[in-house]
Design a protein around this motif. Structure first.
Motif, PDB file in Angstrom:
ATOM      1  N   ILE A   1     -23.795  -5.093  77.242  1.00 29.55           N
ATOM      2  CA  ILE A   1     -23.545  -6.516  77.027  1.00 29.55           C
ATOM      3  C   ILE A   1     -24.414  -7.253  78.034  1.00 29.55           C
ATOM      4  O   ILE A   1     -24.171  -7.184  79.245  1.00 29.55           O
ATOM      5  N   GLU A   2     -25.441  -7.924  77.555  1.00 31.45           N
ATOM      6  CA  GLU A   2     -26.393  -8.589  78.442  1.00 31.45           C
ATOM      7  C   GLU A   2     -25.930  -9.971  78.861  1.00 31.45           C
ATOM      8  O   GLU A   2     -26.366 -10.482  79.888  1.00 31.45           O
ATOM      9  N   GLN A   3     -25.078 -10.587  78.059  1.00 29.91           N
ATOM     10  CA  GLN A   3     -24.597 -11.939  78.347  1.00 29.91           C
ATOM     11  C   GLN A   3     -23.258 -12.133  77.653  1.00 29.91           C
ATOM     12  O   GLN A   3     -23.062 -11.688  76.521  1.00 29.91           O
ATOM     13  N   GLY A   4     -22.336 -12.791  78.315  1.00 21.90           N
ATOM     14  CA  GLY A   4     -21.088 -13.213  77.694  1.00 21.90           C
ATOM     15  C   GLY A   4     -20.005 -12.170  77.555  1.00 21.90           C
ATOM     16  O   GLY A   4     -19.146 -12.301  76.679  1.00 21.90           O
ATOM     17  N   ALA A   5     -19.972 -11.184  78.422  1.00 19.55           N
ATOM     18  CA  ALA A   5     -18.936 -10.151  78.332  1.00 19.55           C
ATOM     19  C   ALA A   5     -17.535 -10.767  78.350  1.00 19.55           C
ATOM     20  O   ALA A   5     -16.633 -10.300  77.651  1.00 19.55           O
ATOM     21  N   GLY A   6     -17.352 -11.837  79.111  1.00 17.67           N
ATOM     22  CA  GLY A   6     -16.056 -12.498  79.190  1.00 17.67           C
ATOM     23  C   GLY A   6     -15.666 -13.243  77.925  1.00 17.67           C
ATOM     24  O   GLY A   6     -14.522 -13.669  77.780  1.00 17.67           O
ATOM     25  N   LEU A   7     -16.606 -13.414  77.021  1.00 19.22           N
ATOM     26  CA  LEU A   7     -16.322 -14.091  75.748  1.00 19.22           C
ATOM     27  C   LEU A   7     -15.856 -13.134  74.667  1.00 19.22           C
ATOM     28  O   LEU A   7     -15.456 -13.560  73.591  1.00 19.22           O
ATOM     29  N   ILE A   8     -15.904 -11.828  74.945  1.00 19.22           N
ATOM     30  CA  ILE A   8     -15.524 -10.839  73.944  1.00 19.22           C
ATOM     31  C   ILE A   8     -14.030 -10.591  74.005  1.00 19.22           C
ATOM     32  O   ILE A   8     -13.477 -10.269  75.060  1.00 19.22           O
ATOM     33  N   ALA A   9     -13.383 -10.747  72.860  1.00 20.83           N
ATOM     34  CA  ALA A   9     -11.960 -10.441  72.726  1.00 20.83           C
ATOM     35  C   ALA A   9     -11.831  -9.204  71.859  1.00 20.83           C
ATOM     36  O   ALA A   9     -12.685  -8.928  71.020  1.00 20.83           O
ATOM     37  N   GLU A  10     -10.747  -8.453  72.081  1.00 24.62           N
ATOM     38  CA  GLU A  10     -10.502  -7.235  71.309  1.00 24.62           C
ATOM     39  C   GLU A  10      -9.197  -7.375  70.533  1.00 24.62           C
ATOM     40  O   GLU A  10      -8.205  -7.875  71.060  1.00 24.62           O
ATOM     41  N   TYR A  11      -9.232  -6.911  69.301  1.00 27.34           N
ATOM     42  CA  TYR A  11      -8.037  -6.888  68.463  1.00 27.34           C
ATOM     43  C   TYR A  11      -7.785  -5.453  68.027  1.00 27.34           C
ATOM     44  O   TYR A  11      -8.678  -4.807  67.467  1.00 27.34           O
ATOM     45  N   ALA A  12      -6.592  -4.943  68.306  1.00 29.81           N
ATOM     46  CA  ALA A  12      -6.207  -3.597  67.871  1.00 29.81           C
ATOM     47  C   ALA A  12      -5.694  -3.712  66.438  1.00 29.81           C
ATOM     48  O   ALA A  12      -4.544  -4.048  66.210  1.00 29.81           O
TER      49      ALA A  12
ATOM     50  N   ASP B   1     -13.945  -5.962  68.134  1.00 29.47           N
ATOM     51  CA  ASP B   1     -14.380  -6.915  69.152  1.00 29.47           C
ATOM     52  C   ASP B   1     -15.067  -8.095  68.481  1.00 29.47           C
ATOM     53  O   ASP B   1     -15.850  -7.922  67.552  1.00 29.47           O
ATOM     54  N   PHE B   2     -14.777  -9.289  68.987  1.00 33.00           N
ATOM     55  CA  PHE B   2     -15.342 -10.512  68.423  1.00 33.00           C
ATOM     56  C   PHE B   2     -15.525 -11.538  69.524  1.00 33.00           C
ATOM     57  O   PHE B   2     -14.924 -11.446  70.593  1.00 33.00           O
ATOM     58  N   CYS B   3     -16.379 -12.540  69.258  1.00 31.90           N
ATOM     59  CA  CYS B   3     -16.588 -13.623  70.205  1.00 31.90           C
ATOM     60  C   CYS B   3     -15.408 -14.587  70.126  1.00 31.90           C
ATOM     61  O   CYS B   3     -15.085 -15.084  69.048  1.00 31.90           O
ATOM     62  N   ARG B   4     -14.782 -14.863  71.246  1.00 29.40           N
ATOM     63  CA  ARG B   4     -13.619 -15.749  71.253  1.00 29.40           C
ATOM     64  C   ARG B   4     -13.999 -17.217  71.061  1.00 29.40           C
ATOM     65  O   ARG B   4     -13.141 -18.040  70.798  1.00 29.40           O
ATOM     66  N   VAL B   5     -15.292 -17.559  71.150  1.00 27.66           N
ATOM     67  CA  VAL B   5     -15.739 -18.934  70.939  1.00 27.66           C
ATOM     68  C   VAL B   5     -16.019 -19.193  69.462  1.00 27.66           C
ATOM     69  O   VAL B   5     -15.451 -20.094  68.855  1.00 27.66           O
ATOM     70  N   CYS B   6     -16.909 -18.400  68.858  1.00 27.16           N
ATOM     71  CA  CYS B   6     -17.331 -18.663  67.477  1.00 27.16           C
ATOM     72  C   CYS B   6     -16.682 -17.745  66.454  1.00 27.16           C
ATOM     73  O   CYS B   6     -16.788 -17.985  65.250  1.00 27.16           O
ATOM     74  N   GLY B   7     -16.017 -16.679  66.897  1.00 26.96           N
ATOM     75  CA  GLY B   7     -15.327 -15.777  65.989  1.00 26.96           C
ATOM     76  C   GLY B   7     -16.188 -14.682  65.381  1.00 26.96           C
ATOM     77  O   GLY B   7     -15.693 -13.885  64.582  1.00 26.96           O
TER      78      GLY B   7
END
Length: 126
Positions: A56-67, A75-81
């Motif tokens: 992950i080169e940028q935005g690791a904190g923007l990644i959310a995980e759904y089980a 895994d998806f971006c919590r900003v844009c989905g």
């Protein structure tokens, strides 16, 4: 694909950027209900690579995980989905990267269709 032997990609808003080392073990279209719902499309399309090569080169904190199941993590971006990755708890050495997030677009073959009996009747024919 790049000259360096990596795949590169990002989410829709550009907040998350990643690279993944080649080779692609296989690419697939998955027609399971969960992939169809997450992608909002006839299938989820993925390149399966070694998870050790994913950076992950940028935005690791923007990644959310759904089980989404006992063995699947999405895994998806919590900003844009944007859907980014699918991971199996049964195969932690692999990660499936969504083909639609790759830059430039994926040029390799798609060798597998998963849950093909679930293909929706409305999908494009070709």
């Amino acid at each position: 694909m790049s000259d360096q032997g990596d795949l590169h990609g990002s989410c829709l808003c550009g907040g998350v950027r990643y690279r993944a080392a080649l080779p692609v073990f296989h690419a697939s279209h998955c027609y399971c209900t969960m992939c169809r719902k997450q992608h909002g499309a006839a299938a989820g399309s993925y390149a399966n690579v070694a998870s050790a090569g994913l950076v992950i080169e940028q935005g690791a904190g923007l990644i959310a995980e759904y089980a989404s199941s006992a063995d699947g993590r999405r895994d998806f971006c919590r900003v844009c989905g944007s859907t980014l990755f699918w991971r199996s708890t049964e195969s932690p050495d692999r990660v499936a990267i969504t083909l639609g997030t790759l830059e430039p677009e994926y040029g390799g073959p798609v060798e597998r269709e998963l849950f093909a009996d679930n293909k929706p009747a409305w999908r494009p024919r070709g």
